[in-house]
Design an enzyme around this catalytic site. Sequence first.
Site, PDB file in Angstrom:
ATOM      1  N   MET A 171      -5.639  -6.869   8.281  1.00 46.55           N
ATOM      2  CA  MET A 171      -5.262  -5.830   9.289  1.00 46.55           C
ATOM      3  C   MET A 171      -6.105  -4.698   9.378  1.00 46.55           C
ATOM      4  O   MET A 171      -6.800  -4.462   8.440  1.00 46.55           O
ATOM      5  CB  MET A 171      -3.851  -5.285   8.909  1.00 46.55           C
ATOM      6  CG  MET A 171      -2.743  -6.374   8.464  1.00 46.55           C
ATOM      7  SD  MET A 171      -2.283  -7.508   9.778  1.00 46.55           S
ATOM      8  CE  MET A 171      -0.847  -6.366  10.561  1.00 46.55           C
ATOM      9  N   HIS A 225     -16.247  -8.789   1.323  1.00 44.85           N
ATOM     10  CA  HIS A 225     -15.372  -9.643   1.719  1.00 44.85           C
ATOM     11  C   HIS A 225     -15.494 -10.898   1.003  1.00 44.85           C
ATOM     12  O   HIS A 225     -14.645 -11.518   0.549  1.00 44.85           O
ATOM     13  CB  HIS A 225     -15.275  -9.725   3.269  1.00 44.85           C
ATOM     14  CG  HIS A 225     -14.480 -10.799   3.689  1.00 44.85           C
ATOM     15  ND1 HIS A 225     -14.541 -12.128   4.161  1.00 44.85           N
ATOM     16  CD2 HIS A 225     -13.247 -10.389   4.110  1.00 44.85           C
ATOM     17  CE1 HIS A 225     -13.563 -12.760   4.387  1.00 44.85           C
ATOM     18  NE2 HIS A 225     -12.513 -11.638   4.553  1.00 44.85           N
ATOM     19  N   TYR A 242      10.616 -34.601 -18.815  1.00 45.98           N
ATOM     20  CA  TYR A 242       8.983 -34.109 -18.506  1.00 45.98           C
ATOM     21  C   TYR A 242       8.754 -34.301 -17.068  1.00 45.98           C
ATOM     22  O   TYR A 242       9.464 -34.745 -16.232  1.00 45.98           O
ATOM     23  CB  TYR A 242       8.211 -35.417 -19.361  1.00 45.98           C
ATOM     24  CG  TYR A 242       8.278 -36.610 -18.755  1.00 45.98           C
ATOM     25  CD1 TYR A 242       7.525 -37.056 -17.893  1.00 45.98           C
ATOM     26  CD2 TYR A 242       9.378 -37.671 -19.309  1.00 45.98           C
ATOM     27  CE1 TYR A 242       7.681 -38.350 -17.315  1.00 45.98           C
ATOM     28  CE2 TYR A 242       9.474 -39.000 -18.680  1.00 45.98           C
ATOM     29  CZ  TYR A 242       8.603 -39.309 -17.528  1.00 45.98           C
ATOM     30  OH  TYR A 242       8.855 -40.398 -17.249  1.00 45.98           O
ATOM     31  N   LYS A 278       0.606  -1.185  -0.014  1.00 49.75           N
ATOM     32  CA  LYS A 278      -0.122   0.117   0.013  1.00 49.75           C
ATOM     33  C   LYS A 278       1.016   1.193   0.033  1.00 49.75           C
ATOM     34  O   LYS A 278       0.724   2.257  -0.945  1.00 49.75           O
ATOM     35  CB  LYS A 278      -0.882   0.033   1.292  1.00 49.75           C
ATOM     36  CG  LYS A 278      -1.978   0.752   1.088  1.00 49.75           C
ATOM     37  CD  LYS A 278      -3.086   0.566   2.263  1.00 49.75           C
ATOM     38  CE  LYS A 278      -3.680  -0.564   2.402  1.00 49.75           C
ATOM     39  NZ  LYS A 278      -4.488  -0.852   3.654  1.00 49.75           N
ATOM     40  N   GLY A 295      -8.145  -7.013   4.296  1.00 53.28           N
ATOM     41  CA  GLY A 295      -9.080  -7.247   5.372  1.00 53.28           C
ATOM     42  C   GLY A 295      -8.305  -7.995   6.635  1.00 53.28           C
ATOM     43  O   GLY A 295      -9.007  -8.189   7.649  1.00 53.28           O
ATOM     44  N   SER A 306      12.176 -42.029 -13.316  1.00 53.74           N
ATOM     45  CA  SER A 306      11.257 -41.376 -13.068  1.00 53.74           C
ATOM     46  C   SER A 306      11.262 -41.043 -11.449  1.00 53.74           C
ATOM     47  O   SER A 306      11.196 -41.991 -10.703  1.00 53.74           O
ATOM     48  CB  SER A 306       9.774 -41.951 -13.551  1.00 53.74           C
ATOM     49  OG  SER A 306       8.787 -40.965 -13.119  1.00 53.74           O
ATOM     50  N   CYS A 316       7.099 -37.930 -11.633  1.00 54.27           N
ATOM     51  CA  CYS A 316       5.722 -38.549 -11.366  1.00 54.27           C
ATOM     52  C   CYS A 316       5.142 -38.240 -10.121  1.00 54.27           C
ATOM     53  O   CYS A 316       4.089 -39.083  -9.793  1.00 54.27           O
ATOM     54  CB  CYS A 316       5.577 -39.840 -12.067  1.00 54.27           C
ATOM     55  SG  CYS A 316       6.593 -40.798 -10.933  1.00 54.27           S
TER      56      CYS A 316
HETATM   57  P1  ADP Z   1      -7.906  -2.226   3.516  1.00 52.53           P
HETATM   58  O1  ADP Z   1      -6.545  -2.953   3.346  1.00 52.53           O
HETATM   59  O2  ADP Z   1      -8.731  -3.110   4.165  1.00 52.53           O
HETATM   60  O3  ADP Z   1      -8.287  -1.923   2.185  1.00 52.53           O
HETATM   61  P2  ADP Z   1      -7.273   0.504   4.194  1.00 52.53           P
HETATM   62  O4  ADP Z   1      -6.237   0.820   4.689  1.00 52.53           O
HETATM   63  O5  ADP Z   1      -7.222   0.459   2.510  1.00 52.53           O
HETATM   64  O6  ADP Z   1      -7.642  -0.870   4.348  1.00 52.53           O
HETATM   65  O7  ADP Z   1      -8.403   1.541   4.638  1.00 52.53           O
HETATM   66  C1  ADP Z   1      -9.799   1.034   4.245  1.00 52.53           C
HETATM   67  C2  ADP Z   1     -10.650   2.363   3.732  1.00 52.53           C
HETATM   68  O8  ADP Z   1     -10.451   3.244   4.411  1.00 52.53           O
HETATM   69  C3  ADP Z   1      -9.966   2.943   2.361  1.00 52.53           C
HETATM   70  O9  ADP Z   1     -10.632   2.066   1.134  1.00 52.53           O
HETATM   71  C4  ADP Z   1     -10.663   4.165   2.263  1.00 52.53           C
HETATM   72  O10 ADP Z   1     -11.869   4.116   1.939  1.00 52.53           O
HETATM   73  C5  ADP Z   1     -10.517   4.510   3.529  1.00 52.53           C
HETATM   74  N1  ADP Z   1      -9.309   5.617   3.795  1.00 52.53           N
HETATM   75  C6  ADP Z   1      -8.077   5.059   4.313  1.00 52.53           C
HETATM   76  N2  ADP Z   1      -7.387   6.289   4.284  1.00 52.53           N
HETATM   77  C7  ADP Z   1      -8.129   7.313   3.998  1.00 52.53           C
HETATM   78  C8  ADP Z   1      -7.928   8.642   4.225  1.00 52.53           C
HETATM   79  N3  ADP Z   1      -6.739   9.190   4.393  1.00 52.53           N
HETATM   80  N4  ADP Z   1      -8.987   9.325   3.869  1.00 52.53           N
HETATM   81  C9  ADP Z   1     -10.056   8.739   3.672  1.00 52.53           C
HETATM   82  N5  ADP Z   1     -10.231   7.733   3.394  1.00 52.53           N
HETATM   83  C10 ADP Z   1      -9.488   6.907   3.754  1.00 52.53           C
HETATM   84 MG    MG Z   2      -7.775  -0.659   0.957  1.00 54.69          MG
HETATM   85 MG    MG Z   3      -9.739  -3.127   6.410  1.00 54.46          MG
END
Ligand code: ADP
Ligand code: MG
Ligand code: MG
Length: 890
Positions: A107, A468, A864, A26, A105, A777, A844
């Site tokens: 963390m 999810h 193979y 990210k 989802g 084999s 195999c």
């Molecule tokens: P996940 O890994 O579960 O997608 P994120 O860290 O991407 O978690 O956060 C989930 C949501 O939170 C993002 O999709 C976004 O919509 C919202 N979000 C995160 N940071 C910001 C921010 N700085 N401003 C507005 N919304 C945010």
């Molecule tokens: Mg996200």
């Molecule tokens: Mg999340």
Amino acid sequence: MTQWVYNFGKTGTDGDASRRNLLGGKGANLAEMSGIGLPVPPGFTLSTDVCTHFYDHDKTYPDTLDQQVREAIAKIESETGTRFADSANPLLVSVRSGARASMPGMMDTVLNLGLNDVTVVGLASRANDARFAYDSYRRFIQMYSDVVMEVDHGLFEDALEDMKLQRGVYEDTELTGDDLKALVASYKDIVQDEAGTGFPQDPWEQLWGAIGAVFASWMNTRAITYRRLNNIPVAWGTAINIQAMVFGNMGDDCATGVAFTRDPSTGENNFYGEFLINAQGEDVVAGIRTPLPLTVAARKKGGGEALSMQEAMPAAFDQLDAVRKKLEAHYRDMQDLEFTVQQGVLYMLQTRSGKRTAEAALRMAVEMADEGLITRDEALCRVDPNALDQLLHPTLDPNAEKVILARGLPASPGAACGKIVLNADRAEEMAAGGEVVILVRLETSPEDIHGMHAAAGILTARGGMTSHAAVVARGMGRACVSGASDVRFDEVSGKVFIADQVLVEGDIITIDGTSGEVYAGKVDMIQPKMSGAFASVMGWADEVRRMEVRTNAETPTEARVALDFGAQGIGLCRTEHMFFDADRIIAMRQMIMAADTEGRELALAKLLPMQRRDFEELFTIMAGLPVTIRLLDPPLHEFLPHSADELAEVAAAAGVTIETARQRSVKLAETNPMLGHRGCRLAVTYPEICRMQARAIFEAACAVAKNTGESPVPEVMVPLAATAREIALCKAEIDAAAAAVMAETGVTISYLVGTMVELPRASICAADLAVEAEFFSFGTNDLTQTSLGISRDDAGSFLHDYADKEIYPVDPFVSIDLEGVGSLVEMGVERGRKSRPDIKLGICGEHGGDGDSILFFEKVGLDYVSCSPYRVPAARLAAAQATIKTRQTD
Ligand code: ADP
Ligand code: MG
Ligand code: MG
């Protein structure tokens, strides 16, 4: 001074996409987007090194971190013109985890951090919107208390529901500023009651609390399970992203959403996604309100009335569409985006390579190659061979009789039929007991991952296409129907109501993740065809790959399926599997239990014509392709009679008393059958068995050659040899049988005699063995078992501890143990080639269908790989990828 903090934003970006290991996926992609001029709210990333430090130093931070964080916050303040903890114009931030590999989802994210009883007033007056300010505050209290203070989030949801009920409204957006202010008060009471302390008011305390919680969540059960299922090492750690908030919940010119640059289900080049007006964060995926489509086309296709983003906020949509194009051209791959619109202005919050179904992966790979966006080699490497499985599984027969029970969203393609289970633990239990189950839930959450993994299909009552359940099911290749709102639950009685039916655990349903339909009972399915993009990719793979792909097959059906899937021969025909049929097993038992040669030959004479017929059929189907037939290697205990009935049957067939049969059976029982009288050891003691099988093989081959004109190519394989002498003894029998049959029939065929390398000694002494063996084999199932000294049949009870403790990085029976078993294979190859340069080499074991193992087999230069029929397409693709990757590293 070590740099622990990396900034991104208009006033300077330290990282980029290449620094994923340090910044997490990210963080690296936020930096990358910021670097190419996309509108990313400013922020900074605490590197994964901070996480490593945290766990290496008794959960404490590096000394200079505090100062670096303060400087980075100051940088955000100057870019946004706000101030952290300021009562009049507060800076709010999100605190988000972000590991190296995407862990959707797993963390937890905290939004709107920096709000307290004072700053919320400042926010309300600056935005001139109390509803917005208190909406943000109540969200913050809920998230923060859940993630950091471990207060059950359900309590807050209940309070929100109560408030909506009291006010007589349906949606949270209908609550007023005063309502939300009252809600904040009751939220704070909940915190006080549950946590025994007040909600923290100091934004700096909030910030460090959130940071600590994200690092702690790296070790929560959900994260551990996810890592285990996806082979992610614990040592990687997570990064943390702290970023200025932008607000999608400031009114009707605000929105939040998720999008894919192409359709992740079908792969079509259509902009695809969902959004919600006046909403924040995870509202879209949480299934709280029903999200709306992005484009007019998608709305019309879905038959919806409510305006799409393209219609409701055309200017913001155009900004987003431009970002879509820019991102795809930049990353040269389908992207999964998260965005927020604040008062008509678009902000990007995340991008990553989008998860996709196998069907979509194939289509996108082929189309992107055709568009010139990527090369064909890249296209081949874009498709995960393991994911092809889902395309080879059946779809519903369009002509089948079916009773439709409910309709939901087509969340993850493919059809599945099985017994209903209502929770993840039961799903896992029943699946472990060999049942095929469909997990039925209101909605799923990361706690359900293990059950989703165990289930053949998933049905949820709530949630959209990016819920999810949908995202995870697509990733796992499970069929999924989500948002089937006619499905209702009575948790107490364990009943599910679908339409007018009442169902309980164990009842059978069928779901079709391609159409979104749910049916009663079992619906007939049909076998898939490889066509379209699938066929193109397979064709390209065949042009590229060096290794051949064969199949492990005993029955005509298996052989035909494998041929359809492109197998170039049979790499393993296990003859003992041909004797499990009810009418044959008696003769087989009679043979095993015979007290003398005479008795054995009697039984063998019964078996010979059966074997010959089997081989004739296989040779005919395989029409001139090589067929490796392994001589009998029965784990004897699997064939011994168990019940009194079985004993009586064998006794009758052999013409002895039940008591004699019983005594013989006791005598034959071994303490350790896996290391017992099996493989070629049987042929050493009873050469007549080898003789019979060789005769059956050559009679069949000569007959087929005569009848069809195609020349069968038998490769006779001696199992479990440790020495050259064992092979020589068998070979003498085989050669004699071949010569005799060819003389009798006047037909000449060519054949090979080789061995299955499945003992460490065979690899070590490969030079000797290759003097006798014309091919090797590698039987890597047994080779793994014998090198590790771990019995496959007993490993189930402890191997997961080995996985948890990362003793073997992956299950060595699934992906080859490179250092140990891999070295033995390498040694066998080298030494074998030394004494017989043109020796034919194959593998195999189960590993023949595993991508990582195939890469290794390419590197050591096998001719193979052979795998089960349904793995053949995956192996063809993996072999092509292995050729490409090996070429790159040369
Ligand atoms: P996940 O890994 O579960 O997608 P994120 O860290 O991407 O978690 O956060 C989930 C949501 O939170 C993002 O999709 C976004 O919509 C919202 N979000 C995160 N940071 C910001 C921010 N700085 N401003 C507005 N919304 C945010
Ligand atoms: Mg996200
Ligand atoms: Mg999340």
